[in-house]
Design a protein around this motif. Sequence first.
Motif, PDB file in Angstrom:
ATOM      1  N   ILE A  67       8.362  -9.193   5.666  1.00 58.08           N
ATOM      2  CA  ILE A  67       6.722  -9.716   5.620  1.00 58.08           C
ATOM      3  C   ILE A  67       7.034 -11.340   5.587  1.00 58.08           C
ATOM      4  O   ILE A  67       7.635 -11.842   4.988  1.00 58.08           O
ATOM      5  N   CYS A 108       6.946 -14.569   1.597  1.00 58.65           N
ATOM      6  CA  CYS A 108       7.944 -13.826   2.494  1.00 58.65           C
ATOM      7  C   CYS A 108       8.614 -12.978   1.738  1.00 58.65           C
ATOM      8  O   CYS A 108       9.387 -13.365   0.624  1.00 58.65           O
ATOM      9  N   GLU A 139       7.017  -3.769  -0.994  1.00 61.89           N
ATOM     10  CA  GLU A 139       6.175  -4.008   0.211  1.00 61.89           C
ATOM     11  C   GLU A 139       5.054  -3.862  -0.541  1.00 61.89           C
ATOM     12  O   GLU A 139       3.825  -4.711  -0.133  1.00 61.89           O
ATOM     13  N   TYR A 185       1.440  -6.706  -0.463  1.00 59.90           N
ATOM     14  CA  TYR A 185       0.347  -6.264   0.282  1.00 59.90           C
ATOM     15  C   TYR A 185      -0.559  -6.536  -0.988  1.00 59.90           C
ATOM     16  O   TYR A 185      -1.835  -6.956  -0.250  1.00 59.90           O
ATOM     17  N   TYR A 191      -1.704 -10.418  -1.066  1.00 61.51           N
ATOM     18  CA  TYR A 191      -2.111 -10.549   0.024  1.00 61.51           C
ATOM     19  C   TYR A 191      -3.870 -10.674  -0.101  1.00 61.51           C
ATOM     20  O   TYR A 191      -4.675 -11.059   0.348  1.00 61.51           O
ATOM     21  N   VAL A 199      -1.283 -11.755   6.233  1.00 59.39           N
ATOM     22  CA  VAL A 199       0.029 -11.689   6.545  1.00 59.39           C
ATOM     23  C   VAL A 199       0.228 -11.926   8.127  1.00 59.39           C
ATOM     24  O   VAL A 199      -0.280 -11.388   9.098  1.00 59.39           O
ATOM     25  N   GLN A 203       4.495  -8.463   9.693  1.00 58.18           N
ATOM     26  CA  GLN A 203       5.200  -7.348   8.713  1.00 58.18           C
ATOM     27  C   GLN A 203       5.750  -6.304   9.634  1.00 58.18           C
ATOM     28  O   GLN A 203       5.553  -5.835  10.767  1.00 58.18           O
ATOM     29  N   LYS A 204       7.193  -5.821   9.054  1.00 56.94           N
ATOM     30  CA  LYS A 204       7.834  -4.931   9.677  1.00 56.94           C
ATOM     31  C   LYS A 204       7.798  -3.741   9.035  1.00 56.94           C
ATOM     32  O   LYS A 204       7.846  -3.510   7.792  1.00 56.94           O
ATOM     33  N   LYS A 205       6.995  -2.795   9.848  1.00 60.23           N
ATOM     34  CA  LYS A 205       7.071  -1.411   9.169  1.00 60.23           C
ATOM     35  C   LYS A 205       8.232  -0.879   8.792  1.00 60.23           C
ATOM     36  O   LYS A 205       9.226  -0.755   9.597  1.00 60.23           O
TER      37      LYS A 205
END
Length: 420
Positions: free
Chosen positions: A120, A125, A199, A203, A206, A213, A216-218
């Motif tokens: 993220i 981060c 994660e 979220y 945020y 964001v 973001q890496k899923k």
Amino acid sequence: MKTNIERFIFTIIGIFLFQNTFCQENYLLGYIITLKGDTLHGYIDYRNWERNPDKIFFKEKLSDEKTNYTPIEIKEFGVLDEIYESAIIETEISPDNTKDLETSKELKVTIDTTFLQSIIRGSKCLYFYINKLGKPQFYIKKDSSYELLVYKKYLKDQDGKTGIAENRKFLGQLAIYFQDCPDVQSKLKDTKYSQKSIENLFYYYYNCTHSEVAFQKKTPKTSIEVGILAGLSITSLDFGGEAFPYIVNSDYQPSVNFSTGLFLDLILPRNQGKWSICNEIAISSYKTTGRFNAYEDENHYKITNTTIGNSYLKINNMFRYKHPIKGIFINLNAGFSMGYVINESNYKREESKYYTIVRVEEGKALDEMRKYELGYILGLGFKLKKYSFEIRFEKGNGMSEYLNLKSITNRYFFLLGYKF
């Protein structure tokens, strides 16, 4: 012949794994950021890394020679939906297996220089790293430094009993990191040291602060493929031992039968989906006859005819590796099978003559037959879009329950598959 086929399949598996590890290149569009801050667009040899890479290969044009970059030579690189930042970090190296746990909650820390994977990015981060011991670890960024989120399992004595305790300092670190959102504190008690759990906390922060964001890496997920298999099986029986000579010395012919089943493939994340766990439920059967002659002369003989066969409900569990070649995937399988007998053929007809006395007796070839069969599987095939074809060898421990009668089943399958 059977041994040669097994050796052939093992050899093919070894060749493909060697080629995949050392030879295959996969250049995709990406970028690097130099130490001076310049961004160079080009192509990166992408390996869908299971562990953070310690070097990458880069080309500005596909026709160029590749250039090797390590974390001390660039600031960052990105390819597909993955971003890695160069970092000098602390990493925790205490053993993580239950049987090797230490009795101290204090960390064992060493320094690594690596590419940290961005999970993220934004005002706060999150980064991910798997160290050389295979331990997944998470990091937050404060100013320009990366801070290890501390977690360690250890052994603790309490009331004369030894149990597993946890150093969960990372919760306090996150409480400070997210202190501008007091509501986050109520979520910390349920946060685990896992990517998905941490994660979710990010979220929540945020949303709480109404900030965006930036990246973001899923989380990679296991995908599923379901389909049907159908084809032919050729089964041969091998017997050995000193007992039951009318079985051991009979020449049983191979049995050709129809086989069908369903498969469920669990495609593992990372490594470009080349590895999967294949699970099958199938119907397989065989039935064959044998003849044994104990003949002295026309007035003194014994002829024994036997029929042996089983139908199985089988569960197969295999690891599958697929290798792409111009739109076609070569599949290599290895695993184990377990079959439960749902129908049995077990018949013996014995005709004997002693001068003028002729006697015929009928009954079971074996008084007891094993109700389940265990075996191993090797397979080689290919897949094109939704269709597949596979040649498979399976060796099982047969149907004999007797210590003095060894039984082996050897099967060859020729299977067509269709993915729904």
